[in-house]
Write an enzyme that holds these catalytic residues in place. Structure first.
Site, mmCIF file in Angstrom:
data_model
loop_
_atom_site.group_PDB
_atom_site.id
_atom_site.type_symbol
_atom_site.label_atom_id
_atom_site.label_comp_id
_atom_site.label_asym_id
_atom_site.label_seq_id
_atom_site.Cartn_x
_atom_site.Cartn_y
_atom_site.Cartn_z
ATOM 1 N N THR A 98 0.925 -1.265 -0.017
ATOM 2 C CA THR A 98 -0.161 0.122 -0.086
ATOM 3 C C THR A 98 0.856 1.133 -0.179
ATOM 4 O O THR A 98 1.554 1.392 1.111
ATOM 5 C CB THR A 98 -0.741 -0.130 1.483
ATOM 6 O OG1 THR A 98 -1.677 -1.078 1.341
ATOM 7 C CG2 THR A 98 -1.836 1.218 1.237
ATOM 8 N N LYS A 173 -7.511 1.299 -2.394
ATOM 9 C CA LYS A 173 -6.965 0.799 -1.220
ATOM 10 C C LYS A 173 -6.985 1.836 -0.116
ATOM 11 O O LYS A 173 -7.498 1.571 0.974
ATOM 12 C CB LYS A 173 -5.635 0.475 -1.226
ATOM 13 C CG LYS A 173 -4.851 -0.014 -0.076
ATOM 14 C CD LYS A 173 -5.497 -1.301 0.454
ATOM 15 C CE LYS A 173 -4.665 -1.473 1.885
ATOM 16 N NZ LYS A 173 -5.158 -2.753 2.587
ATOM 17 N N LYS A 241 0.710 4.945 8.454
ATOM 18 C CA LYS A 241 1.202 4.930 7.292
ATOM 19 C C LYS A 241 0.165 5.206 6.092
ATOM 20 O O LYS A 241 0.177 6.122 5.582
ATOM 21 C CB LYS A 241 2.129 3.952 6.571
ATOM 22 C CG LYS A 241 2.777 3.705 5.361
ATOM 23 C CD LYS A 241 2.195 3.126 4.506
ATOM 24 C CE LYS A 241 2.151 1.532 4.669
ATOM 25 N NZ LYS A 241 1.641 0.574 3.692
HETATM 26 P P1 NAP Z 1 5.666 -6.685 7.335
HETATM 27 O O1 NAP Z 1 5.467 -7.736 8.098
HETATM 28 O O2 NAP Z 1 6.421 -5.546 8.263
HETATM 29 O O3 NAP Z 1 6.505 -6.844 5.934
HETATM 30 C C1 NAP Z 1 7.292 -6.005 5.283
HETATM 31 C C2 NAP Z 1 8.248 -6.565 4.403
HETATM 32 O O4 NAP Z 1 8.837 -5.746 3.574
HETATM 33 C C3 NAP Z 1 9.236 -7.541 4.941
HETATM 34 O O5 NAP Z 1 9.683 -8.540 4.116
HETATM 35 C C4 NAP Z 1 10.511 -6.211 4.866
HETATM 36 O O6 NAP Z 1 11.627 -6.909 5.251
HETATM 37 C C5 NAP Z 1 10.180 -5.825 3.657
HETATM 38 N N1 NAP Z 1 10.799 -4.275 3.483
HETATM 39 C C6 NAP Z 1 10.334 -3.230 4.219
HETATM 40 N N2 NAP Z 1 11.345 -2.435 3.733
HETATM 41 C C7 NAP Z 1 12.096 -2.677 2.905
HETATM 42 C C8 NAP Z 1 13.064 -1.977 2.351
HETATM 43 N N3 NAP Z 1 13.360 -0.704 2.268
HETATM 44 N N4 NAP Z 1 13.753 -2.970 1.312
HETATM 45 C C9 NAP Z 1 13.512 -4.140 1.250
HETATM 46 N N5 NAP Z 1 12.734 -4.777 1.953
HETATM 47 C C10 NAP Z 1 11.849 -3.987 2.795
HETATM 48 O O7 NAP Z 1 4.529 -5.978 6.696
HETATM 49 P P2 NAP Z 1 3.156 -6.673 6.035
HETATM 50 O O8 NAP Z 1 2.236 -6.599 7.134
HETATM 51 O O9 NAP Z 1 3.491 -7.774 5.138
HETATM 52 O O10 NAP Z 1 2.755 -5.497 5.008
HETATM 53 C C11 NAP Z 1 3.285 -5.431 3.768
HETATM 54 C C12 NAP Z 1 2.468 -4.536 2.975
HETATM 55 O O11 NAP Z 1 1.041 -4.863 2.760
HETATM 56 C C13 NAP Z 1 2.440 -2.833 3.578
HETATM 57 O O12 NAP Z 1 2.480 -1.905 2.397
HETATM 58 C C14 NAP Z 1 1.080 -2.900 4.207
HETATM 59 O O13 NAP Z 1 0.586 -1.574 4.401
HETATM 60 C C15 NAP Z 1 0.394 -3.987 3.210
HETATM 61 N N6 NAP Z 1 -1.045 -4.595 3.780
HETATM 62 C C16 NAP Z 1 -0.541 -5.407 4.943
HETATM 63 C C17 NAP Z 1 -1.856 -5.956 5.633
HETATM 64 C C18 NAP Z 1 -1.808 -6.627 6.918
HETATM 65 O O14 NAP Z 1 -2.916 -6.906 7.326
HETATM 66 N N7 NAP Z 1 -0.528 -7.069 7.342
HETATM 67 C C19 NAP Z 1 -3.153 -5.932 4.859
HETATM 68 C C20 NAP Z 1 -3.343 -5.207 3.650
HETATM 69 C C21 NAP Z 1 -2.169 -4.851 3.436
HETATM 70 P P3 NAP Z 1 12.439 -7.290 6.284
HETATM 71 O O15 NAP Z 1 11.960 -8.730 6.655
HETATM 72 O O16 NAP Z 1 13.717 -7.434 6.159
HETATM 73 O O17 NAP Z 1 11.989 -6.218 7.434
#
Ligand code: NAP
Length: 296
Positions: A98, A173, A241
């Protein structure tokens, strides 16, 4: 066996199970994550591990990313050893993070200049939907690219809708996050009043969830909130965010969104207490912290 080779960059709470569902659907999969250990389970299930996002793209026909915020997508897509470096004309890049609609459009232009299509395809359904392969996916970009990617998206989601040109998926979104954020606020207020009145909040959820006031938040996160289980499906910091992106869009378009501004201030109570890593259901604690006797 599906014949498109798929790559996945960003194996967090959402990305890891989404990639797992691609493997289950029979796609040949190459993955990369900044913290390499998060790829271990997928590699054990048959995914190939690449040394950087460019190498993922070089080994794939369709490359997906699911990282945190706009600068993170810019880093993995456009940075050194990024997806653009490894992609060839005819590759398609799908970003499921997102991020800002404007940034999504700019990245799409950079890819288009190399003959690479890009879809912004943010997701909804939480960690539960990611594991079950039932995500809602809102897609912006060219219709032909969308049609080619549909089998890949169908491996990860259930409701997949093309909503318009590049950036439109991210706009939709943000609409989703407005509704989700306000539903969370409603859930927190309902649980708070129940507790103040000495009525069993679990019983309240049981009946209210199935009536006209029911919501995904009430059904899925209500029980976690009532049990004070604040393990993250979706972290407060990520919600903030998204609400920041909502309010930036509102500012740009001069559109009043007072509910979103209010919810963002309530979540700030948790961030101010160092609880940005909690799941969004912790919003119920933010209300306790604001309430009489500072009960939490
Ligand atoms: P998360 O568990 O914090 O995972 C984030 C991922 O991004 C990790 O693999 C992290 O790597 C990687 N990352 C972040 N910054 C980076 C960078 N600068 N360079 C390389 N890798 C990077 O978050 P998530 O919950 O999966 O969310 C991911 C996306 O989906 C976000 O945009 C979020 O808003 C969206 N989303 C989440 C949900 C939910 O319920 N969780 C639902 C809908 C949408 P590391 O492992 O090294 O930290």
């Amino acid at each position: 066996m599906p014949n498109e080779r798929v790559g996945f960059v960003g194996l967090g709470i959402m990305g890891e199970p989404m990639a797992g569902n691609l493997l289950k659907a029979g796609f040949s999969l190459t993955v990369w994550n900044r913290t390499p250990s998060k790829a271990d389970a997928l590699v054990a299930e048959g995914a190939a591990l690449a040394s950087n996002p460019a190498a993922v793209a070089a080994a794939s026909d369709i490359v997906i990313s699911c990282v945190s915020d706009s600068p993170d997508v810019e880093a993995v897509a456009l940075g050194t050893d990024g997806i653009l470096e490894g992609a060839r004309a005819g590759t398609i890049y799908i970003d499921c993070s997102t991020i800002s609609p404007a940034v999504a459009r700019t990245i799409a232009e950079r890819f288009r200049a190399k003959g690479v299509g890009m879809l912004d395809a943010p997701i909804s359904g939480g960690d539960i939907g990611a594991k079950a392969g039932t995500l809602a996916i809102m897609v912006g970009g060219d219709v032909a690219d969308f049609e080619r990617c549909t089998p890949v998206l169908e491996a990860m989601g259930k409701t997949i809708v093309h909503v318009g040109p590049s950036g439109s998926g991210q706009v939709v979104k943000l609409c989703n996050q407005i509704a989700g954020g306000l539903n969370l606020m409603a859930m927190a207020e309902a649980i708070t009043l129940c507790r103040s009145a000495g009525v069993d909040a679990a019983r309240m959820l049981e009946v209210v969830s199935s009536g006209a006031a029911g919501s995904w938040m009430l059904t899925n996160l209500g029980p976690r909130a009532v049990n004070r289980d604040y393990a993250p499906g979706f972290m407060v910091d990520l919600m903030q965010k998204d609400l920041r992106l909502v309010l930036e869009a509102a500012e740009e378009l001069q559109t009043p969104l007072p509910g979103s501004a209010l919810v963002q201030q309530v979540f700030r109570v948790l961030q101010a207490r160092g609880r940005g890593g909690d799941g969004t259901q912790a919003i119920v604690d933010a209300l306790s912290l604001l309430g009489p006797g500072n009960q939490s």
